[in-house]
Write a protein that holds these residues in place. Structure first.
Motif, mmCIF file in Angstrom:
data_model
loop_
_atom_site.group_PDB
_atom_site.id
_atom_site.type_symbol
_atom_site.label_atom_id
_atom_site.label_comp_id
_atom_site.label_asym_id
_atom_site.label_seq_id
_atom_site.Cartn_x
_atom_site.Cartn_y
_atom_site.Cartn_z
ATOM 1 N N GLU A 283 41.205 37.531 31.514
ATOM 2 C CA GLU A 283 42.001 38.806 31.662
ATOM 3 C C GLU A 283 43.573 38.220 32.210
ATOM 4 O OE1 GLU A 283 41.162 41.778 30.997
ATOM 5 O OE2 GLU A 283 38.919 41.501 30.854
ATOM 6 N N PRO A 284 44.609 39.252 31.948
ATOM 7 C CA PRO A 284 45.932 38.844 32.085
ATOM 8 C C PRO A 284 46.054 39.148 33.917
ATOM 9 C CG PRO A 284 45.836 41.007 31.159
ATOM 10 C CD PRO A 284 44.466 40.323 30.889
ATOM 11 N N VAL A 285 47.021 38.459 34.230
ATOM 12 C CA VAL A 285 46.947 38.705 35.863
ATOM 13 C C VAL A 285 47.277 39.926 36.287
ATOM 14 C CG1 VAL A 285 49.467 37.992 35.984
ATOM 15 C CG2 VAL A 285 48.137 37.134 37.668
ATOM 16 N N ASP A 286 48.107 40.799 35.515
ATOM 17 C CA ASP A 286 48.575 41.958 35.908
ATOM 18 C C ASP A 286 47.389 43.218 35.964
ATOM 19 O OD1 ASP A 286 48.109 42.743 33.283
ATOM 20 O OD2 ASP A 286 50.144 42.865 32.866
ATOM 21 N N LEU A 287 46.211 42.616 35.341
ATOM 22 C CA LEU A 287 45.180 43.389 35.529
ATOM 23 C C LEU A 287 45.599 45.025 35.106
ATOM 24 C CD1 LEU A 287 43.207 41.971 38.492
ATOM 25 C CD2 LEU A 287 42.710 41.850 36.108
ATOM 26 N N LYS A 288 46.299 45.199 33.959
ATOM 27 C CA LYS A 288 46.620 46.631 33.535
ATOM 28 C C LYS A 288 45.405 47.582 33.700
ATOM 29 C CE LYS A 288 50.839 45.318 31.494
ATOM 30 N NZ LYS A 288 51.917 45.682 30.111
ATOM 31 N N ASP A 289 44.361 47.222 33.029
ATOM 32 C CA ASP A 289 43.314 48.160 32.841
ATOM 33 C C ASP A 289 42.667 48.545 34.133
ATOM 34 O OD1 ASP A 289 43.617 47.601 30.152
ATOM 35 O OD2 ASP A 289 41.776 46.379 29.736
ATOM 36 N N MET A 290 42.740 47.580 35.135
ATOM 37 C CA MET A 290 41.977 47.942 36.386
ATOM 38 C C MET A 290 43.141 48.990 37.151
ATOM 39 S SD MET A 290 41.355 45.812 39.903
ATOM 40 C CE MET A 290 43.017 45.723 40.162
ATOM 41 N N ILE A 291 44.440 48.775 36.957
ATOM 42 C CA ILE A 291 45.090 49.709 37.731
ATOM 43 C C ILE A 291 45.181 51.134 36.922
ATOM 44 C CG2 ILE A 291 47.808 50.141 38.099
ATOM 45 C CD1 ILE A 291 46.584 47.849 39.632
ATOM 46 N N ALA A 292 45.150 51.006 35.770
ATOM 47 C CA ALA A 292 45.114 52.328 34.913
ATOM 48 C C ALA A 292 43.787 52.961 35.285
ATOM 49 C CB ALA A 292 45.325 52.131 33.373
ATOM 50 N N ALA A 293 42.786 52.372 35.472
ATOM 51 C CA ALA A 293 41.503 52.832 35.588
ATOM 52 C C ALA A 293 41.234 53.533 36.952
ATOM 53 C CB ALA A 293 40.267 52.062 35.456
ATOM 54 N N SER A 294 41.878 52.771 38.088
ATOM 55 C CA SER A 294 42.069 53.164 39.397
ATOM 56 C C SER A 294 42.804 54.445 39.311
ATOM 57 C CB SER A 294 42.617 52.266 40.435
ATOM 58 O OG SER A 294 41.827 51.171 40.012
ATOM 59 N N LYS A 295 43.789 54.563 38.551
ATOM 60 C CA LYS A 295 44.577 55.888 38.842
ATOM 61 C C LYS A 295 43.950 57.024 37.995
ATOM 62 C CE LYS A 295 49.018 57.503 37.294
ATOM 63 N NZ LYS A 295 50.657 57.069 36.506
ATOM 64 N N ARG A 296 42.954 56.810 36.941
ATOM 65 C CA ARG A 296 42.311 57.869 36.525
ATOM 66 C C ARG A 296 41.360 58.652 37.564
ATOM 67 N NH1 ARG A 296 38.981 55.893 31.242
ATOM 68 N NH2 ARG A 296 38.346 57.966 31.466
ATOM 69 N N LEU A 297 40.586 57.532 38.622
ATOM 70 C CA LEU A 297 39.733 58.149 39.458
ATOM 71 C C LEU A 297 40.521 59.052 40.716
ATOM 72 C CD1 LEU A 297 37.355 55.023 39.914
ATOM 73 C CD2 LEU A 297 37.284 56.968 38.607
ATOM 74 N N ASP A 298 41.878 58.561 40.851
ATOM 75 C CA ASP A 298 42.310 59.521 41.945
ATOM 76 C C ASP A 298 42.440 61.132 41.545
ATOM 77 O OD1 ASP A 298 42.800 57.768 43.967
ATOM 78 O OD2 ASP A 298 44.364 56.837 42.955
ATOM 79 N N GLY A 299 41.934 62.018 42.301
ATOM 80 C CA GLY A 299 42.032 63.365 42.351
ATOM 81 C C GLY A 299 41.155 63.877 41.629
ATOM 82 N N ILE A 300 39.887 63.315 41.190
ATOM 83 C CA ILE A 300 38.844 63.930 40.400
ATOM 84 C C ILE A 300 37.921 63.765 41.251
ATOM 85 C CG2 ILE A 300 39.767 63.657 38.075
ATOM 86 C CD1 ILE A 300 37.966 61.464 37.797
ATOM 87 N N LEU A 301 36.750 64.810 41.012
ATOM 88 C CA LEU A 301 35.670 64.847 41.887
ATOM 89 C C LEU A 301 34.298 65.134 40.951
ATOM 90 C CD1 LEU A 301 37.279 67.583 44.644
ATOM 91 C CD2 LEU A 301 36.812 64.901 44.860
ATOM 92 N N GLY A 302 33.197 65.302 41.682
ATOM 93 C CA GLY A 302 31.870 65.600 41.011
ATOM 94 C C GLY A 302 31.431 64.993 39.856
ATOM 95 N N ARG A 303 31.325 65.847 38.826
ATOM 96 C CA ARG A 303 30.765 65.573 37.528
ATOM 97 C C ARG A 303 31.637 64.590 36.712
ATOM 98 N NH1 ARG A 303 30.245 66.497 32.271
ATOM 99 N NH2 ARG A 303 27.979 66.234 31.389
ATOM 100 N N GLU A 304 32.854 65.093 36.816
ATOM 101 C CA GLU A 304 33.889 64.398 36.063
ATOM 102 C C GLU A 304 34.313 62.686 36.590
ATOM 103 O OE1 GLU A 304 38.819 65.177 35.241
ATOM 104 O OE2 GLU A 304 37.783 66.425 36.558
ATOM 105 N N LEU A 305 34.046 62.701 37.946
ATOM 106 C CA LEU A 305 34.161 61.496 38.532
ATOM 107 C C LEU A 305 33.034 60.639 38.050
ATOM 108 C CD1 LEU A 305 35.697 59.798 40.893
ATOM 109 C CD2 LEU A 305 34.181 60.665 42.301
ATOM 110 N N VAL A 306 32.009 60.931 37.997
ATOM 111 C CA VAL A 306 30.915 60.242 37.316
ATOM 112 C C VAL A 306 31.125 59.656 35.767
ATOM 113 C CG1 VAL A 306 28.541 60.063 36.714
ATOM 114 C CG2 VAL A 306 29.026 61.195 38.918
ATOM 115 N N GLU A 307 31.575 60.771 35.196
ATOM 116 C CA GLU A 307 31.794 60.655 33.857
ATOM 117 C C GLU A 307 32.839 59.489 33.512
ATOM 118 O OE1 GLU A 307 32.201 63.287 29.548
ATOM 119 O OE2 GLU A 307 32.692 64.145 31.424
ATOM 120 N N CYS A 308 34.027 59.626 34.162
ATOM 121 C CA CYS A 308 35.078 58.926 34.274
ATOM 122 C C CYS A 308 34.629 57.253 34.611
ATOM 123 C CB CYS A 308 36.341 59.294 35.176
ATOM 124 S SG CYS A 308 37.853 58.318 35.095
#
Length: 474
Positions: A283-308
């Motif tokens: 993987e590239p050192v900037d780990l863009k995919d991880m940063i983007a994925a983490s941002k997706r998880l902020d602010g969602i709850l419940g079923r949506e959180l599991v699906e994401c």
């Protein structure tokens, strides 16, 4: 002796073609560190840091003799230790702004002489690897250090492929400050593997490409294997995975293989790993995919959180069965299920009911243990797990903020886990070596990227391209 020539020089450079003993020379130099102060060894990528540390350990260089880091990682450590002298406005989340600012701020701080005594008392010598990839801002940092420490830079202008992050000093400019001490010219990587013919062929390839001439992949029949690309993505992927399987079957159990794919399209490398059992993505050192994925998880709850979370996991591992798990989740929560819930389903239900970070971390860990799952993007998975662990222990930070902290830790310390069978790009694999290299599309590469790719394998080189004559793209 090469080591003595380096140690007698205050400022010098070593021209080091791929596989000609540069890393071995660095380890021999590092063995000579004495006086209780280590040599500072700097390079550019975390993969390079991992490779250097592996070689230093292999040749029994005491840990006390060396301190290894990327140039940016070392600059970051200075900025953290002296925040008032190195004020930073940008956030590490914005890497395109943050790192140029970091380099400039640290360079100016060093120019002011504020920590000259600390540097002299901490290190006894500076060695900088892969210097052909050093940007002007990083060059400025090294120049400051070379006023305080005897400094040797190691590089090869034919491996200068990191030219997209800003201007680089020309090799003539580098050597005007660091005069040439040595030029290495023995292909040790291949000689040591009993493949002298391949080593000589690689050196000849370097000369041809340096002079902007194309090369014929069929001129080294015992070690270089060429396969034509058909133009069908599906058929080519099938053929490439089959050739990789054959390489693994014919080689010894300990043989390593680097697969080099497109530098521009990460998805093609991910797809190759997904379809090739045992292959892991570098993987590239900037780990863009991880940063983007983490941002997706902020602010969602419940079923949506599991699906994401399942969607993120499905891009890192096979066998997550996202659709099946979500259908079963709804059935279980409604109390209509007959079969006992699986471990993943139990934790997923907890996430829906609680939406807490601790249960989210447990879901992430449980997914990797699920029967039938095969993880092929381990660095992103483990970095994301570390992110969720940090987020679970610190509720004040967003998950995205935790991801940025984890990324900077890894950027500084490097990734020690180099898989036996790895797929990446020339930008990610440069500085690494393996027993065999498999190049998925040589037609996409200019002469420098092509040379870097061809020179990774010590025992064999396998190339897919439209024609056997490559390197004409300059």
């Amino acid at each position: 002796m090469p080591v003595d020539a380096v140690l007698k020089t205050w400022r010098g450079s070593v021209v080091a073609p791929a596989g000609c003993g540069k890393t071995h020379l660095i380890t021999e130099i590092a063995k000579r560190a004495d006086g209780g102060k280590p040599f500072l060894v700097l390079t550019h990528t975390t993969a390079g840091v991992a490779s250097l540390k592996k070689k230093l350990h292999k040749y029994n260089v005491p840990n006390a003799n060396i301190s290894v880091s990327t140039i940016d990682g070392w600059a970051m450590s200075v900025a953290k230790k002296f925040p008032h002298g190195c004020p930073l406005k940008a956030s590490p989340t914005n890497t395109q702004i943050f790192y140029p600012e970091l380099r400039n701020v640290v360079s100016k701080f060093l120019q002011g002489g504020h920590i000259d005594g600390i540097i002299r008392s901490t290190y006894s010598r500076l060695l900088v690897d892969e210097y052909q990839d050093t940007g002007l801002e990083q060059h400025s940092i090294v120049l400051c250090l070379s006023n305080l420490l005897p400094t040797t830079v190691f590089g090869d202008p034919m491996q200068s492929i990191f030219d997209f992050g800003g201007p680089l000093p020309s090799w003539n400019e580098v050597q005007s400050v660091f005069p040439e001490v040595l030029a290495l010219n023995t292909p040790w990587r291949w000689n040591n593997a009993g493949q002298c013919g391949l080593g000589n062929w690689i050196l000849n390839v370097r000369a041809e490409l340096e002079n902007r001439r194309s090369i014929n992949l069929q001129t080294c029949p015992n070690n270089v294997f060429w396969y034509p690309l058909s133009g069908s993505e599906r058929d080519d992927l099938t053929n490439q995975t089959k050739v990789l399987f054959d390489l693994r079957i014919k080689g010894s159990e300990t043989d390593s293989i680097l697969v080099i794919g497109s530098s521009m399209e990460a998805n093609t490398r991910h797809k190759f790993a997904r379809n090739s059992r045992g292959v892991h993505v570098v993987e590239p050192v900037d780990l863009k995919d991880m940063i983007a994925a983490s941002k997706r998880l902020d602010g969602i709850l419940g079923r949506e959180l599991v699906e994401c979370t399942l969607d993120i996991a499905s891009k890192l591992m096979t066998g997550t069965e996202k659709k099946k798990v979500m259908t079963r989740l709804d059935t279980i929560l409604a109390g209509r299920h007959r079969a006992e819930p699986t471990a993943v389903e139990i934790v997923a239900c907890a996430v829906v009911r609680q939406s807490c970070r601790k249960s989210l971390l447990e879901l992430w860990e449980t997914l990797a243990k699920k029967e039938g799952v095969r993880l092929y993007r381990g660095p992103v998975y483990s970095a994301f797990k570390e992110t969720l662990r940090l987020a679970a222990s610190d509720g004040q930070k967003s998950i995205e903020e935790c991801a940025s902290i984890v990324r900077e830790r890894r950027r500084h310390y490097g990734d020690r886990r180099i898989p036996q069978f790895a797929v990446g790009s020339t930008l990610l694999l440069k500085g690494l070596e393996a027993d065999h290299v498999l190049i998925l599309n040589a037609d996409e590469m200019n002469r420098k990227h092509l040379y870097v790719a061809l020179s990774r394998g010590a025992k064999s080189v396998t190339v897919f391209s439209r024609t056997a004559v490559v390197g004409v793209q300059m």
